[in-house]
Design a protein around this motif. Structure first.
Motif, PDB file in Angstrom:
ATOM      1  N   UNK A 174      26.358  37.146  17.688  1.00 57.75           N
ATOM      2  CA  UNK A 174      27.479  38.062  17.872  1.00 57.75           C
ATOM      3  C   UNK A 174      27.835  38.655  16.518  1.00 57.75           C
ATOM      4  N   UNK A 175      28.023  39.948  16.491  1.00 55.86           N
ATOM      5  CA  UNK A 175      28.343  40.650  15.253  1.00 55.86           C
ATOM      6  C   UNK A 175      29.650  41.390  15.424  1.00 55.86           C
ATOM      7  N   UNK A 177      29.235  37.765  11.311  1.00 57.08           N
ATOM      8  CA  UNK A 177      28.084  37.481  12.174  1.00 57.08           C
ATOM      9  C   UNK A 177      28.034  35.975  12.413  1.00 57.08           C
ATOM     10  N   UNK A 178      27.926  35.572  13.659  1.00 55.79           N
ATOM     11  CA  UNK A 178      27.762  34.159  14.001  1.00 55.79           C
ATOM     12  C   UNK A 178      26.602  34.030  14.970  1.00 55.79           C
ATOM     13  N   UNK A 179      25.996  32.859  15.000  1.00 57.90           N
ATOM     14  CA  UNK A 179      24.844  32.634  15.855  1.00 57.90           C
ATOM     15  C   UNK A 179      25.051  31.467  16.796  1.00 57.90           C
ATOM     16  N   UNK A 189      31.245  44.942  22.681  1.00 54.08           N
ATOM     17  CA  UNK A 189      32.601  44.415  22.671  1.00 54.08           C
ATOM     18  C   UNK A 189      33.550  45.529  22.253  1.00 54.08           C
ATOM     19  N   UNK A 190      34.319  46.028  23.202  1.00 59.79           N
ATOM     20  CA  UNK A 190      35.264  47.110  22.937  1.00 59.79           C
ATOM     21  C   UNK A 190      36.600  46.762  23.566  1.00 59.79           C
ATOM     22  N   UNK A 212      32.251  45.340  18.087  1.00 57.68           N
ATOM     23  CA  UNK A 212      30.967  44.747  17.760  1.00 57.68           C
ATOM     24  C   UNK A 212      30.135  44.580  19.015  1.00 57.68           C
ATOM     25  N   UNK A 213      29.283  43.571  19.029  1.00 57.26           N
ATOM     26  CA  UNK A 213      28.411  43.344  20.181  1.00 57.26           C
ATOM     27  C   UNK A 213      27.993  41.880  20.220  1.00 57.26           C
ATOM     28  N   UNK A 214      27.593  41.460  21.408  1.00 54.97           N
ATOM     29  CA  UNK A 214      27.067  40.109  21.624  1.00 54.97           C
ATOM     30  C   UNK A 214      25.684  40.234  22.239  1.00 54.97           C
ATOM     31  N   UNK A 215      24.745  39.446  21.749  1.00 54.39           N
ATOM     32  CA  UNK A 215      23.348  39.534  22.174  1.00 54.39           C
ATOM     33  C   UNK A 215      22.837  38.133  22.448  1.00 54.39           C
TER      34      UNK A 215
END
Length: 463
Positions: free
Chosen positions: A101-102, A114-116, A175-176, A184-187
């Protein structure tokens, strides 16, 4: 894993139970049981009742899972913890065990985070080498790659990293949140070719929309704390002065929302030294700004009449009543002559200092007095003492006592015991003594990520 057959549906350790019927019960899309269109075909009473019950059971299961996940998210208090929770919850919903996730707010003001999930620092570093396919504002709300090794349109570097890290497929959500816009976004990554089912995607989308609102609130809080911290750092001394005959050390543990505690050490004429600690009421940026004004004024009064601590605090009290009528403050000022080790102390509603030496560990019995701004006129007698060679004067704010969680009398006893238990080499170094006292009083303070009170501990050792 061979890609000759159609991609499988992801379902790795998903806590969301699969529905008992063949159609996916997407929340908010299905008609309630009994309404036209709920089930196509000719209704058969017994079969329809069973199908409606199965569908209702599936809805309840989905709602329960989302409720539990959002409750866990609500318990997070930092951006990193919230992002980790989003990755864990999303991975459970879409059936993935790894992800990243960033946080990169669209306004460009940061912070970039940034986390993983299931990824170490080295793997996250490799992922950062993959170029983004689109600008953040152009990125789609949802992106699925069912086979990263064979799917057309995958960039060569993307494919190389996927093979290296063992990624077979990926699923991404933007992510909005409302006025905050893109955050950001999650992948999430699958070990082999895979694709989340429509029901899983819908649940993950619902969860991430809620998570984005929570992240937006934490982002606002984080930026506020950063602003307060920057203001506080500018208003407090960047370093302590060097005065012959005295060694100084200080620790300041600020409150998360911004507290009004201060400390100061000011060289005065004829080799004297002024020491002060105090705090203003309230919190946030207004309290920090008021603290800066009082500390600056106290420095001026100390230069003019520092040898009389009562006069210094009396002037400060008058200023507070005239310029900050809605506030009160506690303060302690000490005028020290290092050559003779003579100290004069006056306090206004503040905790008494502690003398720590080889032969004694005792509180300086300052006169009881009200905080500044509480009475129409403040005045209290000062106390004079003479430190022995090698003794240290500890000045502190009441946050040190409050963070122990004990009643005031027991907190004072704990502080006295902590100082008395310091070994001789620790007493000889004011920096080590400060650390020793803090650790003895607050061994588990790291578990409190956002403390509500400032802590100041200032030590002056007389040679």
């Amino acid at each position: 894993m061979s890609a000759a057959h159609l991609p499988k549906v992801a379902g790795i350790d998903s806590p969301v139970p699969a529905p008992a019927h063949t159609s996916s019960p997407l929340l908010g899309r299905l008609s309630p049981p009994g309404e036209p269109g709920a089930h196509p075909g000719t209704p058969v009473p017994g079969v329809r009742l069973t199908a409606d019950q199965d569908q209702l059971t599936s809805w309840i299961s989905d709602l329960t899972a989302l409720h539990e996940l959002t409750e866990r998210l609500a318990g997070t208090a930092t951006l990193k913890d919230a992002l980790r929770e989003v990755l864990c919850a999303g991975g459970a919903l879409v059936g993935a065990r790894r992800g990243v996730a960033a946080l990169a707010p669209g306004d460009g003001l940061g912070p970039a985070t940034v986390v993983g999930l299931g990824l170490g620092p080295a793997e996250l570093g490799v992922l950062e080498t993959v170029p983004l396919p689109a600008a953040p504002e152009e990125a789609p709300a949802e992106e699925i790659h069912t086979d990263l090794c064979r799917e057309p349109g995958i960039g060569p570097r993307h494919r190389e990293v996927s093979l290296r890290l063992g990624f077979g497929a990926s699923y991404a959500l933007r992510l909005s949140a409302g006025a905050a816009g893109r955050l950001g976004s999650a992948l999430w990554f699958y070990d082999g070719p895979a694709e989340p089912a429509e029901r899983q995607r819908h649940l993950a989308g619902l969860y991430c929309r809620h998570a984005a609102e929570h992240l937006a609130l934490l982002l606002e809080l984080d930026r506020g704390r950063t602003t307060v911290a920057a203001l506080r750092d500018e208003l407090l001394p960047a370093r302590l002065p060097r005065v012959p005959g005295v060694r100084l050390a200080v620790r300041h543990l600020p409150a998360a929302g911004g507290g009004g505690d201060w400390y100061d050490a000011l060289p005065l004429p004829e080799g004297a030294l002024g020491l002060s600690v105090g705090g203003v009421s309230g919190g946030g940026t207004s309290a920090v700004a008021a603290m800066g004004r009082l500390r600056t004024s106290l420095r001026a009064y100390a230069v003019m009449e520092g040898e009389d601590p009562v006069a210094v605090l009396s002037d400060l009290e008058l200023l507070l009543r005239l310029t900050e009528p809605a506030r009160s403050a506690t303060a302690l000022f000490a005028y020290a002559e290092p050559a003779s080790r003579k100290i004069a102390v006056a306090g206004a509603g503040h905790c008494p200092p502690l003398v720590v030496g080889e032969r004694r560990v005792e509180y300086v019995e300052t006169s009881l007095s009200a905080p500044l701004g509480m009475l129409s006129c403040w005045e209290a007698p000062s106390v004079e003492l003479r430190a022995l060679p090698g003794e240290t004067l500890l000045l502190y704010t009441d946050g040190l006592l409050h963070r122990t969680g004990d009643p005031v009398d027991r907190a004072f006893a704990r502080l006295h015991a902590a100082a008395a238990s310091a070994p001789a080499p620790v007493r000889d170094d004011p920096a080590q003594l400060v650390e020793h006292v803090l650790h003895a009083l607050r061994p588990d303070d790291r578990r409190e990520p956002h403390p509500t009170e400032d802590v100041v501990l200032l030590a002056a050792r007389f040679d």
